[in-house]
Scaffold this motif. Structure first.
Motif, PDB file in Angstrom:
ATOM      1  N   ASN A  31       0.618  -1.840   0.531  1.00 25.10           N
ATOM      2  CA  ASN A  31       0.189  -0.261   0.577  1.00 25.10           C
ATOM      3  C   ASN A  31       0.693   0.941   0.411  1.00 25.10           C
ATOM      4  OD1 ASN A  31      -2.064  -2.071  -0.152  1.00 25.10           O
ATOM      5  ND2 ASN A  31      -2.765  -0.815   2.098  1.00 25.10           N
ATOM      6  N   LEU A  32       1.661   0.570   0.133  1.00 27.30           N
ATOM      7  CA  LEU A  32       3.434   2.083   0.084  1.00 27.30           C
ATOM      8  C   LEU A  32       3.958   3.227  -1.144  1.00 27.30           C
ATOM      9  CD1 LEU A  32       4.880   1.139   3.716  1.00 27.30           C
ATOM     10  CD2 LEU A  32       3.777   3.388   2.985  1.00 27.30           C
ATOM     11  N   ASN A  33       2.573   2.791  -2.294  1.00 26.68           N
ATOM     12  CA  ASN A  33       3.081   2.465  -3.451  1.00 26.68           C
ATOM     13  C   ASN A  33       3.335   3.733  -4.333  1.00 26.68           C
ATOM     14  OD1 ASN A  33       1.034   2.256  -4.100  1.00 26.68           O
ATOM     15  ND2 ASN A  33       1.118  -0.353  -5.145  1.00 26.68           N
ATOM     16  N   SER A  34       2.489   4.785  -3.547  1.00 28.93           N
ATOM     17  CA  SER A  34       1.839   5.798  -4.005  1.00 28.93           C
ATOM     18  C   SER A  34       2.275   7.193  -3.453  1.00 28.93           C
ATOM     19  CB  SER A  34       0.317   6.341  -4.442  1.00 28.93           C
ATOM     20  OG  SER A  34      -0.034   7.690  -3.974  1.00 28.93           O
ATOM     21  N   PHE A  35       3.688   7.571  -4.147  1.00 31.07           N
ATOM     22  CA  PHE A  35       3.999   8.612  -2.998  1.00 31.07           C
ATOM     23  C   PHE A  35       2.918   9.726  -2.840  1.00 31.07           C
ATOM     24  CE2 PHE A  35       6.068  12.963  -2.888  1.00 31.07           C
ATOM     25  CZ  PHE A  35       6.653  13.120  -1.801  1.00 31.07           C
ATOM     26  N   SER A  36       2.328  10.540  -3.569  1.00 28.70           N
ATOM     27  CA  SER A  36       1.329  11.422  -3.160  1.00 28.70           C
ATOM     28  C   SER A  36       0.000  11.502  -2.030  1.00 28.70           C
ATOM     29  CB  SER A  36       0.145  11.681  -4.279  1.00 28.70           C
ATOM     30  OG  SER A  36      -0.146  10.339  -4.609  1.00 28.70           O
ATOM     31  N   HIS A  37      -0.311   9.566  -1.540  1.00 34.78           N
ATOM     32  CA  HIS A  37      -0.526   9.600  -0.213  1.00 34.78           C
ATOM     33  C   HIS A  37       0.237   8.889   0.901  1.00 34.78           C
ATOM     34  CE1 HIS A  37      -3.629   7.758  -3.885  1.00 34.78           C
ATOM     35  NE2 HIS A  37      -3.662   9.419  -3.567  1.00 34.78           N
TER      36      HIS A  37
ATOM     37  N   GLY B 115      -8.494  15.784   7.785  1.00 32.28           N
ATOM     38  CA  GLY B 115      -8.024  15.071   7.500  1.00 32.28           C
ATOM     39  C   GLY B 115      -7.305  14.103   6.573  1.00 32.28           C
ATOM     40  N   LEU B 116      -7.487  12.671   7.757  1.00 29.99           N
ATOM     41  CA  LEU B 116      -6.977  11.589   7.788  1.00 29.99           C
ATOM     42  C   LEU B 116      -8.128  10.887   7.214  1.00 29.99           C
ATOM     43  CD1 LEU B 116      -6.088  11.077  11.356  1.00 29.99           C
ATOM     44  CD2 LEU B 116      -4.707  11.332   9.289  1.00 29.99           C
ATOM     45  N   ARG B 117      -9.235  11.198   6.642  1.00 30.95           N
ATOM     46  CA  ARG B 117      -9.915  10.252   5.621  1.00 30.95           C
ATOM     47  C   ARG B 117      -9.601  10.241   3.779  1.00 30.95           C
ATOM     48  NH1 ARG B 117     -15.598   9.255   4.403  1.00 30.95           N
ATOM     49  NH2 ARG B 117     -16.494  10.251   6.420  1.00 30.95           N
ATOM     50  N   TYR B 118      -8.812  11.136   3.633  1.00 37.64           N
ATOM     51  CA  TYR B 118      -7.893  11.280   2.468  1.00 37.64           C
ATOM     52  C   TYR B 118      -7.025  10.503   1.921  1.00 37.64           C
ATOM     53  CZ  TYR B 118     -10.467  15.422   2.146  1.00 37.64           C
ATOM     54  OH  TYR B 118     -12.389  16.533   1.751  1.00 37.64           O
ATOM     55  N   PRO B 119      -6.325  10.118   3.263  1.00 41.47           N
ATOM     56  CA  PRO B 119      -5.345   9.168   2.982  1.00 41.47           C
ATOM     57  C   PRO B 119      -5.852   7.649   3.491  1.00 41.47           C
ATOM     58  CG  PRO B 119      -4.677  10.389   5.025  1.00 41.47           C
ATOM     59  CD  PRO B 119      -5.010  11.304   4.091  1.00 41.47           C
ATOM     60  N   GLN B 120      -6.729   7.737   3.956  1.00 48.12           N
ATOM     61  CA  GLN B 120      -6.899   6.637   4.485  1.00 48.12           C
ATOM     62  C   GLN B 120      -7.844   5.498   3.479  1.00 48.12           C
ATOM     63  OE1 GLN B 120     -10.669   5.550   5.121  1.00 48.12           O
ATOM     64  NE2 GLN B 120      -9.909   3.535   6.157  1.00 48.12           N
TER      65      GLN B 120
ATOM     66  N   GLU C 125      -7.363   5.247   0.486  1.00 44.26           N
ATOM     67  CA  GLU C 125      -6.479   5.049  -0.642  1.00 44.26           C
ATOM     68  C   GLU C 125      -4.985   3.931   0.415  1.00 44.26           C
ATOM     69  OE1 GLU C 125      -7.107   5.352  -3.413  1.00 44.26           O
ATOM     70  OE2 GLU C 125      -8.380   7.123  -3.148  1.00 44.26           O
ATOM     71  N   LEU C 126      -4.782   4.235   1.259  1.00 49.41           N
ATOM     72  CA  LEU C 126      -3.247   3.380   2.113  1.00 49.41           C
ATOM     73  C   LEU C 126      -4.535   2.284   2.718  1.00 49.41           C
ATOM     74  CD1 LEU C 126      -1.331   6.123   2.584  1.00 49.41           C
ATOM     75  CD2 LEU C 126      -0.979   5.050   0.821  1.00 49.41           C
ATOM     76  N   GLY C 127      -5.155   2.695   3.371  1.00 43.92           N
ATOM     77  CA  GLY C 127      -5.350   1.936   4.486  1.00 43.92           C
ATOM     78  C   GLY C 127      -5.203   2.277   6.201  1.00 43.92           C
ATOM     79  N   GLY C 128      -6.408   1.868   7.030  1.00 42.15           N
ATOM     80  CA  GLY C 128      -6.032   2.533   8.268  1.00 42.15           C
ATOM     81  C   GLY C 128      -4.092   2.286   8.922  1.00 42.15           C
ATOM     82  N   LEU C 129      -4.186   1.172   8.519  1.00 43.57           N
ATOM     83  CA  LEU C 129      -2.584   0.210   9.079  1.00 43.57           C
ATOM     84  C   LEU C 129      -1.765   1.223   8.787  1.00 43.57           C
ATOM     85  CD1 LEU C 129      -2.998  -3.262   9.596  1.00 43.57           C
ATOM     86  CD2 LEU C 129      -3.207  -1.858  11.479  1.00 43.57           C
ATOM     87  N   VAL C 130      -1.564   1.482   7.619  1.00 43.31           N
ATOM     88  CA  VAL C 130      -0.457   2.339   6.801  1.00 43.31           C
ATOM     89  C   VAL C 130      -0.639   3.854   7.297  1.00 43.31           C
ATOM     90  CG1 VAL C 130       0.326   2.303   4.480  1.00 43.31           C
ATOM     91  CG2 VAL C 130      -0.595   0.456   4.671  1.00 43.31           C
ATOM     92  N   THR C 131      -1.553   4.447   7.169  1.00 40.50           N
ATOM     93  CA  THR C 131      -1.715   5.763   7.698  1.00 40.50           C
ATOM     94  C   THR C 131      -1.387   5.913   8.438  1.00 40.50           C
ATOM     95  OG1 THR C 131      -3.784   5.755   6.185  1.00 40.50           O
ATOM     96  CG2 THR C 131      -3.010   7.792   7.879  1.00 40.50           C
TER      97      THR C 131
END
Length: 286
Positions: free
Chosen positions: A57-63, A169-174, A176-182
């Motif tokens: 899930n860490l494959n997107s730099f922007s997220h 703001g946490l809604r936006y990365p969550q 795409e990345l999921g709760g654990l990764v965020t």
């Protein structure tokens, strides 16, 4: 499981973590406790990501950058809160800082969330209850100096602003990345940045004794789990509803103090507890 239940799980974990963190910080210090709980959370989440195989899930730099930004705001808010508790009175700092959820709800409405009038009234009732729960009425003649009150209040207002913005703001990365990764990203950068920040402000990290080390491990895991539950909740329900449920952490901390610490809440705190339970029940049933 819907978003409000994840919010309640988050509140229970946050509230329990805060209660034990308060005990651990009496000897270890608030800033050292903050660093160790972030480090424990990082180890816990690294293990969880490996177990569930979510490193991809860490494959997107922007997220990843977005998650880093919002988690950094969360960390800054916590630092402001701790500084307020050190420089001011907790009876002033706690209710102001706990109102961060109001900022989150306001931002949610500004950015397009719509709720029925009944749910909006329930949210307002719950948030009022949280403030009443954390507000300790000062006894006559025992209030602190004006300068101390102002100092603590200013830090608490900054804490509420940063925490409220971060939790919105946490809604936006969550998504795409999921709760654990965020949350892992936040714990990683906190583990790296806190020693640097402490060095700049000449704060010393104290090693905990065995008893406090155990408490800090519990706090670190619970605090990380609380943020994970909050992020999971955001994927299932509106931000304004999930943050309202999560804001009950202050009530949980107070109840732990009553049942374990032998504290005796004032009348306004009992009113606040009643308001929060009625409000959250209305949100769940309506």
């Amino acid at each position: 499981m819907n978003g409000i239940l994840f919010g309640l799980l988050s509140a229970f974990s946050f509230g329990t973590a805060d209660f034990f963190a308060g005990r651990a910080s009496k000897k270890t210090g608030v800033f050292s406790t903050l660093f160790y709980m972030q480090f424990v959370g990082f180890i816990f989440l690294t293990s969880a990501l490996t177990w569930y195989g979510q490193w991809h899930n860490l494959n997107s730099f922007s997220h990843v950058a977005a998650a880093s930004l919002w988690m950094a705001l969360d960390l800054i808010g916590i630092l402001f809160l701790y500084q307020g508790l050190v420089s001011g009175k907790s009876s002033v700092v706690a209710p102001i800082a706990s109102s961060f959820s109001v900022f989150t709800v306001i931002l949610a409405f500004v950015f397009g969330e719509q709720l029925s009038a009944a749910k909006l009234a329930a949210i307002i009732l719950t948030l009022v209850g949280v403030v009443l729960t954390t507000w300790v009425l000062s006894e006559r003649g025992k209030s602190g100096s004006g300068q101390k009150l102002v100092s603590g209040a200013i830090w608490a207002m900054f804490a509420a602003l940063f925490l409220g913005t971060a939790f919105f703001g946490l809604r936006y990365p969550q998504a795409e990345l999921g709760g654990l990764v965020t949350v892992w990203i936040g714990r990683l950068q906190a583990t790296i940045l806190l020693p640097v920040v402490y060095a700049c402000f000449k704060k010393r990290i104290v090693f905990p004794d065995k008893k406090n080390a155990g408490l800090i491990i519990i706090v670190g895991i619970l605090d990380a789990w609380a943020l994970i539950c909050y992020n999971f909740g955001l994927g299932l329900d509106d931000t304004s509803i999930v943050i309202t449920a999560t804001s009950l952490f202050a009530v949980v901390t107070l109840l732990w103090g009553v049942f374990i610490g032998g504290e005796k809440p004032s009348w306004n705190q009992w009113v606040g507890i009643s308001c929060t339970f009625v409000g959250i029940s209305m949100i769940y049933l309506l």
